[in-house]
Design a protein around this motif. Structure first.
Motif, PDB file in Angstrom:
ATOM      1  N   PHE A  38       7.371 -32.650   1.449  1.00  0.00           N
ATOM      2  CA  PHE A  38       6.587 -32.531   2.666  1.00  0.00           C
ATOM      3  C   PHE A  38       5.196 -32.046   2.281  1.00  0.00           C
ATOM      4  N   PRO A  39       4.141 -32.640   2.848  1.00  0.00           N
ATOM      5  CA  PRO A  39       2.783 -32.362   2.362  1.00  0.00           C
ATOM      6  C   PRO A  39       2.196 -31.005   2.760  1.00  0.00           C
ATOM      7  N   THR A  40       2.783 -30.328   3.728  1.00  0.00           N
ATOM      8  CA  THR A  40       2.231 -29.046   4.182  1.00  0.00           C
ATOM      9  C   THR A  40       3.346 -27.996   4.227  1.00  0.00           C
ATOM     10  N   PRO A  41       2.984 -26.718   4.338  1.00  0.00           N
ATOM     11  CA  PRO A  41       4.031 -25.695   4.523  1.00  0.00           C
ATOM     12  C   PRO A  41       4.846 -25.997   5.782  1.00  0.00           C
ATOM     13  N   LEU A  42       6.113 -25.675   5.748  1.00  0.00           N
ATOM     14  CA  LEU A  42       7.015 -25.938   6.863  1.00  0.00           C
ATOM     15  C   LEU A  42       7.595 -24.615   7.351  1.00  0.00           C
ATOM     16  N   SER A  43       7.377 -24.302   8.627  1.00  0.00           N
ATOM     17  CA  SER A  43       7.911 -23.068   9.213  1.00  0.00           C
ATOM     18  C   SER A  43       9.151 -23.385  10.027  1.00  0.00           C
ATOM     19  N   ILE A  44      10.165 -22.566   9.846  1.00  0.00           N
ATOM     20  CA  ILE A  44      11.441 -22.739  10.538  1.00  0.00           C
ATOM     21  C   ILE A  44      11.727 -21.464  11.322  1.00  0.00           C
ATOM     22  N   PRO A  45      11.995 -21.567  12.627  1.00  0.00           N
ATOM     23  CA  PRO A  45      12.346 -20.377  13.399  1.00  0.00           C
ATOM     24  C   PRO A  45      13.646 -19.755  12.871  1.00  0.00           C
ATOM     25  N   LEU A  46      13.682 -18.450  12.739  1.00  0.00           N
ATOM     26  CA  LEU A  46      14.866 -17.780  12.206  1.00  0.00           C
ATOM     27  C   LEU A  46      16.112 -18.077  13.037  1.00  0.00           C
ATOM     28  N   GLU A  47      15.950 -18.174  14.356  1.00  0.00           N
ATOM     29  CA  GLU A  47      17.125 -18.401  15.203  1.00  0.00           C
ATOM     30  C   GLU A  47      17.699 -19.796  15.042  1.00  0.00           C
ATOM     31  N   LYS A  48      16.969 -20.712  14.400  1.00  0.00           N
ATOM     32  CA  LYS A  48      17.454 -22.077  14.184  1.00  0.00           C
ATOM     33  C   LYS A  48      18.119 -22.259  12.820  1.00  0.00           C
ATOM     34  N   ILE A  49      18.087 -21.234  11.966  1.00  0.00           N
ATOM     35  CA  ILE A  49      18.715 -21.334  10.643  1.00  0.00           C
ATOM     36  C   ILE A  49      20.226 -21.163  10.803  1.00  0.00           C
ATOM     37  N   ALA A  50      20.976 -22.198  10.414  1.00  0.00           N
ATOM     38  CA  ALA A  50      22.436 -22.142  10.481  1.00  0.00           C
ATOM     39  C   ALA A  50      23.005 -21.588   9.179  1.00  0.00           C
ATOM     40  N   GLN A  51      22.446 -22.033   8.043  1.00  0.00           N
ATOM     41  CA  GLN A  51      22.910 -21.597   6.732  1.00  0.00           C
ATOM     42  C   GLN A  51      21.747 -21.622   5.760  1.00  0.00           C
ATOM     43  N   PHE A  52      21.819 -20.751   4.747  1.00  0.00           N
ATOM     44  CA  PHE A  52      20.865 -20.840   3.655  1.00  0.00           C
ATOM     45  C   PHE A  52      21.532 -20.413   2.369  1.00  0.00           C
ATOM     46  N   THR A  53      21.050 -20.991   1.275  1.00  0.00           N
ATOM     47  CA  THR A  53      21.585 -20.687  -0.048  1.00  0.00           C
ATOM     48  C   THR A  53      20.425 -20.318  -0.954  1.00  0.00           C
ATOM     49  N   PRO A  54      20.280 -19.018  -1.282  1.00  0.00           N
ATOM     50  CA  PRO A  54      19.197 -18.617  -2.172  1.00  0.00           C
ATOM     51  C   PRO A  54      19.475 -19.033  -3.616  1.00  0.00           C
ATOM     52  N   GLY A  55      18.408 -19.243  -4.371  1.00  0.00           N
ATOM     53  CA  GLY A  55      18.548 -19.594  -5.780  1.00  0.00           C
ATOM     54  C   GLY A  55      18.993 -21.024  -6.006  1.00  0.00           C
ATOM     55  N   PHE A  56      18.848 -21.880  -5.021  1.00  0.00           N
ATOM     56  CA  PHE A  56      19.250 -23.283  -5.135  1.00  0.00           C
ATOM     57  C   PHE A  56      18.157 -24.062  -5.846  1.00  0.00           C
ATOM     58  N   ASN A  57      18.520 -24.857  -6.824  1.00  0.00           N
ATOM     59  CA  ASN A  57      17.566 -25.682  -7.554  1.00  0.00           C
ATOM     60  C   ASN A  57      17.277 -26.938  -6.727  1.00  0.00           C
ATOM     61  N   CYS A  58      16.058 -27.075  -6.250  1.00  0.00           N
ATOM     62  CA  CYS A  58      15.699 -28.208  -5.384  1.00  0.00           C
ATOM     63  C   CYS A  58      15.768 -29.547  -6.097  1.00  0.00           C
ATOM     64  N   ASP A  59      15.824 -29.558  -7.411  1.00  0.00           N
ATOM     65  CA  ASP A  59      15.942 -30.803  -8.165  1.00  0.00           C
ATOM     66  C   ASP A  59      17.391 -31.284  -8.256  1.00  0.00           C
ATOM     67  N   ASP A  60      18.342 -30.455  -7.806  1.00  0.00           N
ATOM     68  CA  ASP A  60      19.756 -30.869  -7.821  1.00  0.00           C
ATOM     69  C   ASP A  60      20.005 -31.918  -6.758  1.00  0.00           C
ATOM     70  N   ARG A  61      20.860 -32.847  -7.091  1.00  0.00           N
ATOM     71  CA  ARG A  61      21.266 -33.880  -6.127  1.00  0.00           C
ATOM     72  C   ARG A  61      22.442 -33.344  -5.322  1.00  0.00           C
ATOM     73  N   ILE A  62      22.410 -33.617  -4.019  1.00  0.00           N
ATOM     74  CA  ILE A  62      23.527 -33.243  -3.163  1.00  0.00           C
ATOM     75  C   ILE A  62      23.900 -34.439  -2.303  1.00  0.00           C
ATOM     76  N   PRO A  63      25.184 -34.602  -1.961  1.00  0.00           N
ATOM     77  CA  PRO A  63      25.565 -35.738  -1.107  1.00  0.00           C
ATOM     78  C   PRO A  63      25.063 -35.512   0.307  1.00  0.00           C
ATOM     79  N   LEU A  64      24.412 -36.527   0.882  1.00  0.00           N
ATOM     80  CA  LEU A  64      23.839 -36.409   2.220  1.00  0.00           C
ATOM     81  C   LEU A  64      24.553 -37.268   3.248  1.00  0.00           C
ATOM     82  N   THR A  65      25.563 -38.025   2.835  1.00  0.00           N
ATOM     83  CA  THR A  65      26.252 -38.904   3.786  1.00  0.00           C
ATOM     84  C   THR A  65      27.592 -38.354   4.167  1.00  0.00           C
TER      85      THR A  65
END
Length: 112
Positions: free
Chosen positions: A85-112
């Motif tokens: 994404f070309p700009t910073p992205l802000s997410i409201p705290l109340e809309k966060i369902a889950q988060f995983t700290p220390g996740f490598n963004c280059d890892d592939r994850i299944p999206l289907t």
């Protein structure tokens, strides 16, 4: 296991959503500068005419009362799993369902 029991006790003591937001904000502030995977509550979102699951991965750039800002940030799209994404992205705290700290963004994850 001992720490996990303590964490559960802390969560049980939270009386209202403001306390929960404060606890979440404090935890996220400690993660500034680290990569994190964030999933929001919506089943799907639409951006640039493409519908996608709300899965974001990026570096915690800033934590404000009520929001988390990621930059740089990737949106995990089925057609482009590493879309930057070309700009910073802000997410409201109340809309966060889950988060995983220390996740490598280059890892592939299944999206289907």
């Amino acid at each position: 296991m001992k720490n996990r029991d303590r964490d559960c006790e802390e969560i049980e003591e939270i009386d209202d959503l403001d306390d929960l937001d404060d606890l979440l904000r404090t935890e996220l502030e400690g993660l500034q500068g680290t990569e994190i995977l964030v999933i929001t509550e919506s089943d799907q979102l639409s951006l640039f005419g493409q519908t996608f699951r709300p899965i974001f991965c990026g570096t915690v750039f800033e934590v404000n009362p009520g929001s988390l800002t990621l930059f740089p940030v990737q949106i995990k799209l089925v057609n482009a799993p590493f879309f930057n994404f070309p700009t910073p992205l802000s997410i409201p705290l109340e809309k966060i369902a889950q988060f995983t700290p220390g996740f490598n963004c280059d890892d592939r994850i299944p999206l289907t």
